[in-house]
Design an enzyme around this catalytic site. Structure first.
Site, PDB file in Angstrom:
ATOM      1  N   ASP A  22      96.988  31.150  46.932  1.00  0.00           N
ATOM      2  CA  ASP A  22      95.749  31.610  46.270  1.00  0.00           C
ATOM      3  C   ASP A  22      95.781  33.074  45.862  1.00  0.00           C
ATOM      4  O   ASP A  22      94.749  33.738  45.848  1.00  0.00           O
ATOM      5  CB  ASP A  22      94.522  31.389  47.188  1.00  0.00           C
ATOM      6  CG  ASP A  22      94.430  29.962  47.680  1.00  0.00           C
ATOM      7  OD1 ASP A  22      94.697  29.070  46.861  1.00  0.00           O
ATOM      8  OD2 ASP A  22      94.129  29.751  48.859  1.00  0.00           O
ATOM      9  N   GLY A  24      96.917  34.229  42.870  1.00  0.00           N
ATOM     10  CA  GLY A  24      96.803  34.437  41.422  1.00  0.00           C
ATOM     11  C   GLY A  24      98.101  34.201  40.658  1.00  0.00           C
ATOM     12  O   GLY A  24      98.320  34.811  39.608  1.00  0.00           O
ATOM     13  N   LYS A  25      98.934  33.257  41.159  1.00  0.00           N
ATOM     14  CA  LYS A  25     100.182  32.937  40.441  1.00  0.00           C
ATOM     15  C   LYS A  25      99.886  32.400  39.042  1.00  0.00           C
ATOM     16  O   LYS A  25     100.626  32.669  38.108  1.00  0.00           O
ATOM     17  CB  LYS A  25     100.977  31.855  41.194  1.00  0.00           C
ATOM     18  CG  LYS A  25     101.636  32.324  42.469  1.00  0.00           C
ATOM     19  CD  LYS A  25     102.502  31.217  43.068  1.00  0.00           C
ATOM     20  CE  LYS A  25     101.746  30.029  43.576  1.00  0.00           C
ATOM     21  NZ  LYS A  25     100.958  30.209  44.779  1.00  0.00           N
ATOM     22  N   LYS A  27      97.700  33.104  36.804  1.00  0.00           N
ATOM     23  CA  LYS A  27      97.536  34.142  35.773  1.00  0.00           C
ATOM     24  C   LYS A  27      98.889  34.755  35.399  1.00  0.00           C
ATOM     25  O   LYS A  27      99.192  34.928  34.227  1.00  0.00           O
ATOM     26  CB  LYS A  27      96.575  35.234  36.274  1.00  0.00           C
ATOM     27  CG  LYS A  27      96.574  36.417  35.362  1.00  0.00           C
ATOM     28  CD  LYS A  27      95.535  37.447  35.628  1.00  0.00           C
ATOM     29  CE  LYS A  27      95.873  38.645  34.738  1.00  0.00           C
ATOM     30  NZ  LYS A  27      94.848  39.654  34.719  1.00  0.00           N
ATOM     31  N   GLY A  49      95.964  24.930  43.403  1.00  0.00           N
ATOM     32  CA  GLY A  49      94.930  25.140  42.399  1.00  0.00           C
ATOM     33  C   GLY A  49      95.238  26.423  41.666  1.00  0.00           C
ATOM     34  O   GLY A  49      95.082  27.499  42.218  1.00  0.00           O
ATOM     35  N   HIS A  50      95.760  26.304  40.455  1.00  0.00           N
ATOM     36  CA  HIS A  50      96.155  27.499  39.700  1.00  0.00           C
ATOM     37  C   HIS A  50      95.160  27.732  38.562  1.00  0.00           C
ATOM     38  O   HIS A  50      95.015  26.900  37.682  1.00  0.00           O
ATOM     39  CB  HIS A  50      97.574  27.328  39.142  1.00  0.00           C
ATOM     40  CG  HIS A  50      98.606  27.252  40.230  1.00  0.00           C
ATOM     41  ND1 HIS A  50      99.938  27.058  40.007  1.00  0.00           N
ATOM     42  CD2 HIS A  50      98.488  27.355  41.570  1.00  0.00           C
ATOM     43  CE1 HIS A  50     100.597  27.043  41.172  1.00  0.00           C
ATOM     44  NE2 HIS A  50      99.724  27.219  42.123  1.00  0.00           N
ATOM     45  N   THR A  51      94.482  28.867  38.628  1.00  0.00           N
ATOM     46  CA  THR A  51      93.458  29.147  37.612  1.00  0.00           C
ATOM     47  C   THR A  51      94.061  29.953  36.471  1.00  0.00           C
ATOM     48  O   THR A  51      94.717  30.966  36.685  1.00  0.00           O
ATOM     49  CB  THR A  51      92.291  29.940  38.248  1.00  0.00           C
ATOM     50  OG1 THR A  51      91.831  29.191  39.370  1.00  0.00           O
ATOM     51  CG2 THR A  51      91.146  30.134  37.266  1.00  0.00           C
ATOM     52  N   GLN A 235     101.406  26.944  46.504  1.00  0.00           N
ATOM     53  CA  GLN A 235     101.153  27.506  47.858  1.00  0.00           C
ATOM     54  C   GLN A 235     101.826  28.875  48.068  1.00  0.00           C
ATOM     55  O   GLN A 235     102.102  29.559  47.110  1.00  0.00           O
ATOM     56  CB  GLN A 235     101.579  26.522  48.968  1.00  0.00           C
ATOM     57  CG  GLN A 235     100.749  25.246  49.021  1.00  0.00           C
ATOM     58  CD  GLN A 235     101.178  24.248  47.963  1.00  0.00           C
ATOM     59  OE1 GLN A 235     102.346  23.992  47.792  1.00  0.00           O
ATOM     60  NE2 GLN A 235     100.232  23.694  47.248  1.00  0.00           N
ATOM     61  N   GLY A 313      87.097  23.714  47.292  1.00  0.00           N
ATOM     62  CA  GLY A 313      85.816  24.442  47.282  1.00  0.00           C
ATOM     63  C   GLY A 313      85.525  25.112  48.623  1.00  0.00           C
ATOM     64  O   GLY A 313      84.495  25.764  48.786  1.00  0.00           O
ATOM     65  N   ARG A 316      87.254  30.669  51.463  1.00  0.00           N
ATOM     66  CA  ARG A 316      88.528  31.173  52.005  1.00  0.00           C
ATOM     67  C   ARG A 316      88.247  32.228  53.053  1.00  0.00           C
ATOM     68  O   ARG A 316      87.285  32.989  52.918  1.00  0.00           O
ATOM     69  CB  ARG A 316      89.365  31.784  50.878  1.00  0.00           C
ATOM     70  CG  ARG A 316      89.836  30.742  49.892  1.00  0.00           C
ATOM     71  CD  ARG A 316      90.690  31.370  48.790  1.00  0.00           C
ATOM     72  NE  ARG A 316      91.023  30.366  47.794  1.00  0.00           N
ATOM     73  CZ  ARG A 316      91.058  30.587  46.473  1.00  0.00           C
ATOM     74  NH1 ARG A 316      90.793  31.778  45.989  1.00  0.00           N
ATOM     75  NH2 ARG A 316      91.363  29.604  45.645  1.00  0.00           N
ATOM     76  N   LYS A 342      93.823  41.474  41.612  1.00  0.00           N
ATOM     77  CA  LYS A 342      92.453  41.658  42.117  1.00  0.00           C
ATOM     78  C   LYS A 342      92.170  43.034  42.734  1.00  0.00           C
ATOM     79  O   LYS A 342      91.381  43.158  43.661  1.00  0.00           O
ATOM     80  CB  LYS A 342      92.115  40.537  43.111  1.00  0.00           C
ATOM     81  CG  LYS A 342      91.965  39.176  42.433  1.00  0.00           C
ATOM     82  CD  LYS A 342      91.220  38.224  43.326  1.00  0.00           C
ATOM     83  CE  LYS A 342      90.716  37.014  42.585  1.00  0.00           C
ATOM     84  NZ  LYS A 342      89.963  36.101  43.437  1.00  0.00           N
ATOM     85  N   SER A 425      96.802  43.599  38.329  1.00  0.00           N
ATOM     86  CA  SER A 425      95.789  42.848  37.612  1.00  0.00           C
ATOM     87  C   SER A 425      94.405  43.316  38.034  1.00  0.00           C
ATOM     88  O   SER A 425      94.114  43.459  39.216  1.00  0.00           O
ATOM     89  CB  SER A 425      96.030  41.369  37.911  1.00  0.00           C
ATOM     90  OG  SER A 425      94.928  40.617  37.557  1.00  0.00           O
TER      91      SER A 425
HETATM   92  P1  IMP Z   1      98.286  20.363  52.757  1.00  0.00           P
HETATM   93  O1  IMP Z   1      99.240  21.053  51.855  1.00  0.00           O
HETATM   94  O2  IMP Z   1      97.112  19.757  52.019  1.00  0.00           O
HETATM   95  O3  IMP Z   1      98.955  19.388  53.666  1.00  0.00           O
HETATM   96  O4  IMP Z   1      97.626  21.470  53.725  1.00  0.00           O
HETATM   97  C1  IMP Z   1      98.377  22.179  54.706  1.00  0.00           C
HETATM   98  C2  IMP Z   1      97.925  23.628  54.800  1.00  0.00           C
HETATM   99  O5  IMP Z   1      98.273  24.322  53.612  1.00  0.00           O
HETATM  100  C3  IMP Z   1      96.413  23.798  54.956  1.00  0.00           C
HETATM  101  O6  IMP Z   1      96.181  24.935  55.757  1.00  0.00           O
HETATM  102  C4  IMP Z   1      95.938  24.064  53.542  1.00  0.00           C
HETATM  103  O7  IMP Z   1      94.712  24.772  53.494  1.00  0.00           O
HETATM  104  C5  IMP Z   1      97.103  24.888  53.016  1.00  0.00           C
HETATM  105  N1  IMP Z   1      97.262  24.785  51.552  1.00  0.00           N
HETATM  106  C6  IMP Z   1      97.779  23.758  50.875  1.00  0.00           C
HETATM  107  N2  IMP Z   1      97.814  24.027  49.565  1.00  0.00           N
HETATM  108  C7  IMP Z   1      97.320  25.257  49.420  1.00  0.00           C
HETATM  109  C8  IMP Z   1      97.134  26.110  48.271  1.00  0.00           C
HETATM  110  O8  IMP Z   1      97.468  25.779  47.142  1.00  0.00           O
HETATM  111  N3  IMP Z   1      96.596  27.326  48.527  1.00  0.00           N
HETATM  112  C9  IMP Z   1      96.284  27.741  49.786  1.00  0.00           C
HETATM  113  N4  IMP Z   1      96.458  26.986  50.875  1.00  0.00           N
HETATM  114  C10 IMP Z   1      96.970  25.754  50.686  1.00  0.00           C
END
Ligand code: IMP
Length: 436
Positions: A22, A24-25, A27, A49-51, A235, A313, A316, A342, A425
């Protein structure tokens, strides 16, 4: 600071995240992809989730490589990504609605990528519930169980959708998964509406089929002819299955090892690995977080930085920048360049803290020697306080026009991390970027 500009990059570059995701990759990839020939998503699935915010609007991608806005780049979903076909289809539809063409000219999907099916999501949630107070806090997107099946060499892959006997393969898998979910003790239905799932898969197959292919030769051809390849991780390195804080990790490899697995390109042939980090740290899900702020500063960062999960949602967890954890993430992730995002969130902060060291059992560490839960739980952060800048930075276009205190913050971070900061950024738009 480095004289080479990220705007005019060459060779093979990889964008990763040195902490817990999370940062900001999306962007940074969108910016760099303007110059790419090939953009490869390397790991994870719709947990990411890449915005991306640009002239076409704001997009929150879970699977689509953020390079899709460059009409002359080819985007690739690699073998090592797990694909929820419904999510991918939704992203294709939303892009087409915004006027972006998505065809086999600009999107290739590896036939070896595993499919995330409804039973994986169910297994993910059953496992989490059974963990009670020891939950990982997964995104609930079925990521762990899909990678587990992949490791066990079972499950469905994108290429199966193209096979004449797909229905037969699917039925066999369904029977097995229903039995498994029954054993896991699902209290509601352990059976699925086979016809409904098949109907959905066939609908999606019509769109995806032309894009499903063997992607490795395409990647290698581009690499051999010295085209510009951009890797995009999901991630962050501290969530790496092997090198993160197990078991509070994801099931794939966000650092340079993941890039190598996804592309077959050896790490030594990667020109630059860019680690993207915010001016502060965030984490979602469970697990120790040494610099976490549970006071008004944490709330202020969350609100000003809109720190709510793109995928789930969830609010964080927010904290000060954590240099020892970052240094660990940079090392394991193979990073030799940094993008700091940020900065603007601190515009109205009277002062800004940086965690410059860890105190553990009477010893001080400048670099986290490990990030396992036992170690991180014992950390007492050592902070350095820098003055805030109390000025709006959103419109600033060059490093020297940033307020002096903001410049000092950036230079201090660079000094502590010993990696050149090449991009700062100051807002979500492409224009709010300062190349250094
Ligand atoms: P999973 O990848 O859904 O199995 O989650 C395992 C852990 O990685 C959890 O703590 C999630 O909140 C975290 N996680 C998975 N994907 C992301 C991401 O894209 N951003 C931040 N944390 C992530």
């Amino acid at each position: 600071m480095s004289s080479e500009n990220l705007k005019y990059w060459e060779g093979t570059n990889f964008v990763t995240d040195p902490t817990w995701g999370d940062n900001g990759k999306g962007k940074v990839v969108d910016l760099m992809a303007q110059r790419a020939h090939l953009v490869v998503r390397t790991n994870g699935g719709s947990n990411a989730g890449h915005t991306v915010r640009n002239e076409y609007g704001e997009f929150k991608f879970h699977l689509m490589p953020s390079g899709i806005f460059n009409p002359s780049a080819i985007c690739v979903i690699s073998d090592t990504v797990v694909v929820n076909p419904t999510t991918l289809m939704e992203e294709i539809v939303s892009l087409r609605k915004a006027g972006i063409e998505v065809t086999n000219k600009n999107l290739l999907l590896s036939k070896n990528a595993h499919l995330v099916m409804p039973w994986h999501i169910k297994r993910d949630n059953l496992r989490e519930t059974s963990r009670g107070s020891e939950q990982i806090g997964t995104t609930g997107r079925g990521i762990g169980p899909t990678y587990a099946d992949r490791t066990e060499r079972v499950g469905l892959r994108l290429g199966d959708l193209l096979k004449d006997n797909f229905i037969e393969i699917f039925e066999k898998e369904l029977v097995f998964q229903e039995k498994l979910i029954g054993i896991m003790g699902a209290s509601d239905n352990a059976s699925y509406d086979k016809d409904k799932i098949l109907e959905e898969l066939f609908r999606i197959r019509d769109t995806l089929a032309p894009m499903i292919t063997t992607v490795l030769p395409v990647i290698w051809e581009h690499h051999a002819s010295k085209k510009r390849i951009l890797g995009e991780a999901g991630q962050g390195v501290l969530l790496d299955l092997d090198r993160g804080g197990y078991p509070n990790v994801t099931s794939s490899h966000p650092g340079i090892a993941g890039f190598n697995l996804a592309t077959g390109i050896p790490p030594k042939e990667v020109t630059r690995v860019i680690a993207v980090t915010k001016a502060y740290t965030t984490r979602v899900g469970a697990g120790p977080f040494p610099t976490e702020l549970t006071d008004k500063f944490g709330d202020e960062i969350r609100v000003k930085g809109s720190e709510f999960g793109t995928t789930t949602g969830r609010p964080r967890r927010c904290g000060w920048l954590d240099i020892p954890a970052l240094r660990h993430g940079l090392r394991v992730g193979g990073a030799n360049s940094l993008a700091l995002t940020k900065i603007d969130i601190f515009d109205s902060f009277p002062q800004v803290n940086i965690c410059v060291g860890y105190r553990v059992d009477g010893r001080e560490y400048l670099l986290a020697p490990r990030v396992d839960n036992d170690f991180l739980r014992k950390v007492e952060p050592v902070y350095e306080t820098l003055p805030g800048w109390n000025k709006v930075t959103k419109e600033v276009k060059s490093f020297r026009n940033l307020p002096e205190a903001a410049q000092n913050f950036i230079l201090r971070v660079q000094y502590l991390l010993k990696v050149p900061i090449e991009l700062v950024s100051v807002g979500p738009d492409r224009e709010s970027s300062i190349y250094i």
